[in-house]
Write a protein that holds these residues in place. Structure first.
Motif, PDB file in Angstrom:
ATOM      1  N   TRP A 157       0.825  -1.221   0.000  1.00 44.21           N
ATOM      2  CA  TRP A 157       0.000   0.000   0.000  1.00 44.21           C
ATOM      3  C   TRP A 157       0.857   1.267   0.000  1.00 44.21           C
ATOM      4  CZ3 TRP A 157      -0.345   3.071   4.655  1.00 44.21           C
ATOM      5  CH2 TRP A 157       0.352   2.529   5.752  1.00 44.21           C
ATOM      6  N   CYS A 158       2.092   1.139  -0.525  1.00 42.44           N
ATOM      7  CA  CYS A 158       2.991   2.303  -0.579  1.00 42.44           C
ATOM      8  C   CYS A 158       2.393   3.467  -1.382  1.00 42.44           C
ATOM      9  CB  CYS A 158       4.343   1.897  -1.170  1.00 42.44           C
ATOM     10  SG  CYS A 158       5.334   0.843  -0.079  1.00 42.44           S
ATOM     11  N   PRO A 159       1.875   3.227  -2.614  1.00 40.38           N
ATOM     12  CA  PRO A 159       1.309   4.366  -3.373  1.00 40.38           C
ATOM     13  C   PRO A 159       0.153   5.035  -2.625  1.00 40.38           C
ATOM     14  CG  PRO A 159       1.660   2.470  -4.798  1.00 40.38           C
ATOM     15  CD  PRO A 159       1.881   1.992  -3.403  1.00 40.38           C
ATOM     16  N   LYS A 160      -0.700   4.195  -2.022  1.00 34.91           N
ATOM     17  CA  LYS A 160      -1.833   4.761  -1.290  1.00 34.91           C
ATOM     18  C   LYS A 160      -1.344   5.559  -0.080  1.00 34.91           C
ATOM     19  CE  LYS A 160      -6.138   3.532   1.063  1.00 34.91           C
ATOM     20  NZ  LYS A 160      -6.994   2.445   1.565  1.00 34.91           N
ATOM     21  N   ALA A 161      -0.320   5.046   0.607  1.00 29.99           N
ATOM     22  CA  ALA A 161       0.209   5.752   1.774  1.00 29.99           C
ATOM     23  C   ALA A 161       0.768   7.112   1.385  1.00 29.99           C
ATOM     24  CB  ALA A 161       1.287   4.899   2.443  1.00 29.99           C
ATOM     25  N   MET A 162       1.496   7.183   0.280  1.00 30.05           N
ATOM     26  CA  MET A 162       2.057   8.469  -0.144  1.00 30.05           C
ATOM     27  C   MET A 162       0.960   9.430  -0.583  1.00 30.05           C
ATOM     28  SD  MET A 162       5.135   8.184   0.615  1.00 30.05           S
ATOM     29  CE  MET A 162       5.677   9.779  -0.001  1.00 30.05           C
ATOM     30  N   GLU A 163      -0.117   8.879  -1.150  1.00 33.76           N
ATOM     31  CA  GLU A 163      -1.262   9.724  -1.526  1.00 33.76           C
ATOM     32  C   GLU A 163      -1.930  10.283  -0.270  1.00 33.76           C
ATOM     33  OE1 GLU A 163      -5.569   9.240  -3.811  1.00 33.76           O
ATOM     34  OE2 GLU A 163      -4.068   7.657  -3.995  1.00 33.76           O
ATOM     35  N   PHE A 165      -0.494  10.652   2.590  1.00 38.24           N
ATOM     36  CA  PHE A 165       0.502  11.564   3.155  1.00 38.24           C
ATOM     37  C   PHE A 165       0.321  12.970   2.583  1.00 38.24           C
ATOM     38  CE2 PHE A 165       4.866  13.300   2.388  1.00 38.24           C
ATOM     39  CZ  PHE A 165       5.192  13.598   3.696  1.00 38.24           C
ATOM     40  N   GLN A 166       0.164  13.053   1.254  1.00 38.21           N
ATOM     41  CA  GLN A 166       0.004  14.355   0.617  1.00 38.21           C
ATOM     42  C   GLN A 166      -1.327  14.997   1.007  1.00 38.21           C
ATOM     43  OE1 GLN A 166       2.750  15.455  -1.207  1.00 38.21           O
ATOM     44  NE2 GLN A 166       1.666  17.359  -0.754  1.00 38.21           N
ATOM     45  N   GLN A 167      -2.390  14.145   1.053  1.00 41.48           N
ATOM     46  CA  GLN A 167      -3.718  14.670   1.401  1.00 41.48           C
ATOM     47  C   GLN A 167      -3.734  15.215   2.835  1.00 41.48           C
ATOM     48  OE1 GLN A 167      -6.354  11.373   0.754  1.00 41.48           O
ATOM     49  NE2 GLN A 167      -6.300  11.542  -1.494  1.00 41.48           N
ATOM     50  N   LEU A 168      -3.158  14.452   3.769  1.00 39.43           N
ATOM     51  CA  LEU A 168      -3.155  14.893   5.158  1.00 39.43           C
ATOM     52  C   LEU A 168      -2.386  16.199   5.318  1.00 39.43           C
ATOM     53  CD1 LEU A 168      -3.884  14.360   8.107  1.00 39.43           C
ATOM     54  CD2 LEU A 168      -1.759  13.054   8.321  1.00 39.43           C
ATOM     55  N   ASN A 169      -1.256  16.321   4.633  1.00 40.76           N
ATOM     56  CA  ASN A 169      -0.478  17.574   4.722  1.00 40.76           C
ATOM     57  C   ASN A 169      -1.279  18.746   4.165  1.00 40.76           C
ATOM     58  OD1 ASN A 169       1.747  16.328   5.891  1.00 40.76           O
ATOM     59  ND2 ASN A 169       2.675  15.833   3.915  1.00 40.76           N
ATOM     60  N   ASP A 170      -2.021  18.506   3.086  1.00 37.28           N
ATOM     61  CA  ASP A 170      -2.847  19.581   2.509  1.00 37.28           C
ATOM     62  C   ASP A 170      -3.937  20.004   3.483  1.00 37.28           C
ATOM     63  OD1 ASP A 170      -1.329  19.521   0.240  1.00 37.28           O
ATOM     64  OD2 ASP A 170      -2.702  18.234  -0.896  1.00 37.28           O
ATOM     65  N   VAL A 171      -4.561  19.001   4.137  1.00 39.61           N
ATOM     66  CA  VAL A 171      -5.625  19.314   5.099  1.00 39.61           C
ATOM     67  C   VAL A 171      -5.055  20.097   6.280  1.00 39.61           C
ATOM     68  CG1 VAL A 171      -7.246  18.303   6.758  1.00 39.61           C
ATOM     69  CG2 VAL A 171      -7.081  17.361   4.451  1.00 39.61           C
TER      70      VAL A 171
END
Length: 747
Positions: A157-163, A165-171
């Motif tokens: 689930w590496c790609p999902k985790a990085m996605e 990661f980006q979403q949480l930082n944006d929020v």
């Protein structure tokens, strides 16, 4: 603001924390990550109306539609109240979720970077924990687990985790919570990862530098930090705020790395010094880090402690302590050219070496190349431009170029000359342990005399070279006695050659029964020789007297005083079935010569004839027992074995270690006893004339009248006190009222 406060307290904050509370019932990491993202997305949705209103008010304020300071401070009040209510009480599970999420995404990011680098640099590795997994993949085939997310490869689930990661930082950025939520977690993760990586890659590795490698790794870490704290897009990194944020984090990470790396190398400094110069890269790395951190005191206390625990105890040989001290001089000079660290940290070594009786002998043996192992001192002595060992202090004003002057560190001793400290080399530092050159000169004289008298065919060219090199260090006057000793050896060879030539011209019946070669010493210039009684056979004494007469013809007004117990005898022992050719001491030769006249002797009879004490004679007999020439039957009676008895089992005879390498020189204890007796004569005379004297007065008078001359005899006040107390115990002195006096019945 009141509506927001009520809504936050009654609805928004409880909903957020209820969502976070479900973490305790969630076992799998992907679900925890999704739960964390959902909780903050819910928080964002509930706050979006308020945030939109706040943005509208900000636009009105900028347009001048709203006046007053209250409108300008509204965003600050909004976020302060929002953070205060939301994080009034955080739970441990929340901190664990944040820590776990950012730790996992950091590993995945670094693993992806490694994969990108593998195409051009397969030797580069990622961080510590993934290195082990990666080694399993490359060395033993495909690993069933993904090195990034630690899940099975089919469930990666590496790609999902990085996605996420980006979403949480944006929020978090939208809610202005990014620093508040992630900064502590990111700091903790980076510190732990740096420590783990350093422990695995650098611990115990001293032969290469790690600074540039870690600098590259830190730049990759900065890439991950930019994804945490910066917006995506080409203009994100170029903004002033982005640049300032990245600069702050880069400084923080580098400063932490330098501090941790320096601490690790400080812990290992003892081993680094021991392995120098192979460990020079580690010393250079430590020097670089110390210039950027304030850890000199940590280094000094740690190194002092390591030296005392691992080196300065009775189980370590003096030669090993000196060898490590030499390595410390080299390594710490590289680390600190001002030599202050060396001066402070190695002071315990210098104090401890002063307590070892064989320190001077070991140093002198190293200087002359006789010490086993390290040849550092001999190489140092051979340097083209040596440091002269003078007693005077150099001044800092003597520097040739004033522009070259560098101030000492703040922990330097202000009472010591900076230029002298910086210019000190290995030999000058070793000699300064005792503060006097005379000890080393006297010890070298003793070693030189021992070597010359033990090896009669010894080539003196090497010793002449050593004396010339030592003259450059210690001065010509100090080495004059050694030059006379070498001259005596050359003169002895010439005199022996002249006497041998005369003997060759004599008729066969007038020639001596055996060849006699003498080493003729100028007694005033040689160290005290060992004194032992020995009565030689008459034929040997006659040969010596004949030699003395020939010498007196060559050297008018001079005669020889023979030392019967010193020398070397080459003899052939002819028995019924064998002949032994041996080189032995005069006492051994005298023993076996007496068995020519009588085949059986008792120890008592031999002792009376040779004038040698029975205990000493018994030790000397073991050589002939070992060679199978004599046997002891019964106890104390020795008989010649004419025919070798092969049917008897091999008999082991233990030889006293004192007999294996007997020195021709008087022992240190014997010399000290003789010197103390000289002092005792003066002390008696002083007390006879002055009746009573204090310890300090006796010492000062001895220094004035006795401790003078080309070969200085010294005694410190503690040694003098011990000597005087011994005389008090022997009732040769009386001590009362702090003064010493002679007994009334003493003549």
């Amino acid at each position: 603001m009141e509506v927001l406060q009520t809504d936050l307290q009654a609805n928004i904050a409880p909903e957020f924390w209820n969502c976070i509370g479900q973490y305790e019932n969630t076992a799998e990491e992907p679900q925890c990550a999704s739960l964390l993202l959902d909780a903050f997305c819910l928080l964002k949705r509930r706050l979006d109306p308020y945030l939109n209103s706040l943005e509208l008010l900000e636009r009105w304020t900028k347009a001048g539609l709203l006046l007053g300071t209250g409108a300008q401070m509204l965003p600050e009040k909004f976020y302060t109240m929002f953070k205060a209510i939301l994080f009034f009480s955080t739970t441990e599970s929340f901190q664990e979720m944040i820590q776990q999420f950012y730790s996992r995404t950091f590993r995945i990011y670094m693993r992806q970077w490694k994969k990108g680098e593998d195409g051009t640099n397969e030797g580069e590795s990622s961080m510590s924990e993934t290195e082990q997994e990666s080694d399993t993949e490359e060395g033993g085939g495909e690993s069933p687990l993904c090195a990034g997310c630690s899940s099975k490869r089919e469930r990666c689930w590496c790609p999902k985790a990085m996605e996420q990661f980006q979403q949480l930082n944006d929020v978090l950025r939208r809610l202005n919570l990014l620093e508040r939520v992630s900064a502590d977690a990111v700091t903790t993760i980076l510190h732990r990862m740096i420590e783990e990586r350093m422990e695995q890659r650098c611990r115990g590795e001293y032969e290469r530098s790690f600074l540039s490698e870690f600098q590259e790794w830190i730049e990759k870490v900065i890439g991950w930090l930019s994804r945490v704290f910066l917006h995506d897009g080409p203009s994100a990194r170029s903004s002033p705020d982005a640049s300032s944020t990245l600069k702050h984090w880069r400084c923080h990470v580098q400063r932490f790395f330098y501090r941790i790396y320096a601490s690790m190398r400080i812990e290992e400094l003892f081993s680094i010094i021991r392995d120098f110069p192979e460990s020079k890269p580690a010393v250079e790395d430590l020097k670089f880090c110390l210039e950027r951190t304030n850890q000199r005191q940590q280094l000094l206390s740690s190194l002092k402690s390591a030296l005392e625990v691992r080196l300065l105890h009775p189980g370590v040989n003096t030669s090993d302590i000196i060898t490590l001290y030499i390595s410390a001089i080299k390594a710490l000079r590289e680390l600190d050219p001002s030599m202050v660290i060396l001066e402070v940290a190695c002071e315990p070594i210098r104090k401890y070496l002063r307590t070892r009786e064989d320190t001077v002998r070991q140093i002198v043996a190293g200087l002359t190349g006789d010490a086993e192992g390290s040849s550092d001192l001999a190489n140092e002595l051979s340097k083209a431009d040596p440091v002269t060992l003078e007693n005077g202090q150099e001044s800092d004003d003597d520097i040739a170029e004033p522009g070259d002057w560098v101030p000492d560190p703040v922990d330097a001793d202000p009472g010591k000359s900076s230029s002298k400290r910086r210019s000190s080399d290995i030999i000058s530092l070793l000699v300064s342990i005792y503060g006097s050159k005379d000890l080393f000169i006297n010890e070298y004289r003793t070693l030189l005399a021992d070597r010359l008298l033990h090896q009669f065919n010894y080539s003196v060219e090497r010793e002449i070279r050593n004396v010339e090199l030592l003259k450059l260090r210690f001065g010509e006057a100090q080495m004059h006695y050694c030059e006379v000793m070498l001259k005596d050896m050359a003169d002895s060879r010439r005199i022996n050659a002249n006497i041998r030539d005369e003997e060759e011209k004599l008729p066969e019946e007038e020639k001596p029964p055996f060849s006699l070669v003498a080493v003729i010493l100028s007694s005033e210039f040689w160290p005290p020789l060992k004194e032992e009684k020995l009565e030689l056979p008459e034929q040997v004494k006659e040969a010596m007297e004949a030699y003395s007469k020939k010498y007196e013809k060559l050297k008018a007004m001079r005669t020889l005083n023979w030392k019967y117990h010193l020398g070397l005898v080459n003899l052939d022992v002819e028995l019924a079935d064998r002949t032994l050719s041996l080189s032995v001491s005069p006492v051994h030769a005298a023993i076996i010569l007496h068995f020519q006249t009588k085949s059986t002797w008792t120890l008592t009879e031999l002792s009376e004839v040779l004038k040698v004490p029975v205990t000493s004679l018994k030790r000397k007999m073991t050589l002939w027992l070992q060679q199978g020439v004599l046997r002891e039957e019964p106890q104390g009676t020795f008989t010649v074995i004419e025919e070798e008895q092969k049917d008897q089992g091999e008999k082991v005879v233990l030889i006293d270690s004192d007999d294996e390498g007997d020195s021709a020189m008087a022992s240190q204890a014997d010399q000290k006893e003789e010197e103390l007796q000289l002092f005792w004569t003066y002390i008696q005379a002083m007390l006879t004339n002055l009746e009573s004297l204090s310890l300090e007065r006796i010492h000062s008078m001895l220094k004035m009248f006795v401790m003078t001359g080309p070969v200085v005899t010294e005694i410190d006040i503690q040694e003098l006190q011990g000597f005087l107390q011994k005389k008090v115990r022997d009732q040769q002195l009386i001590y009362s009222g702090g003064v010493y006096r002679l007994p009334k019945n003493c003549n």
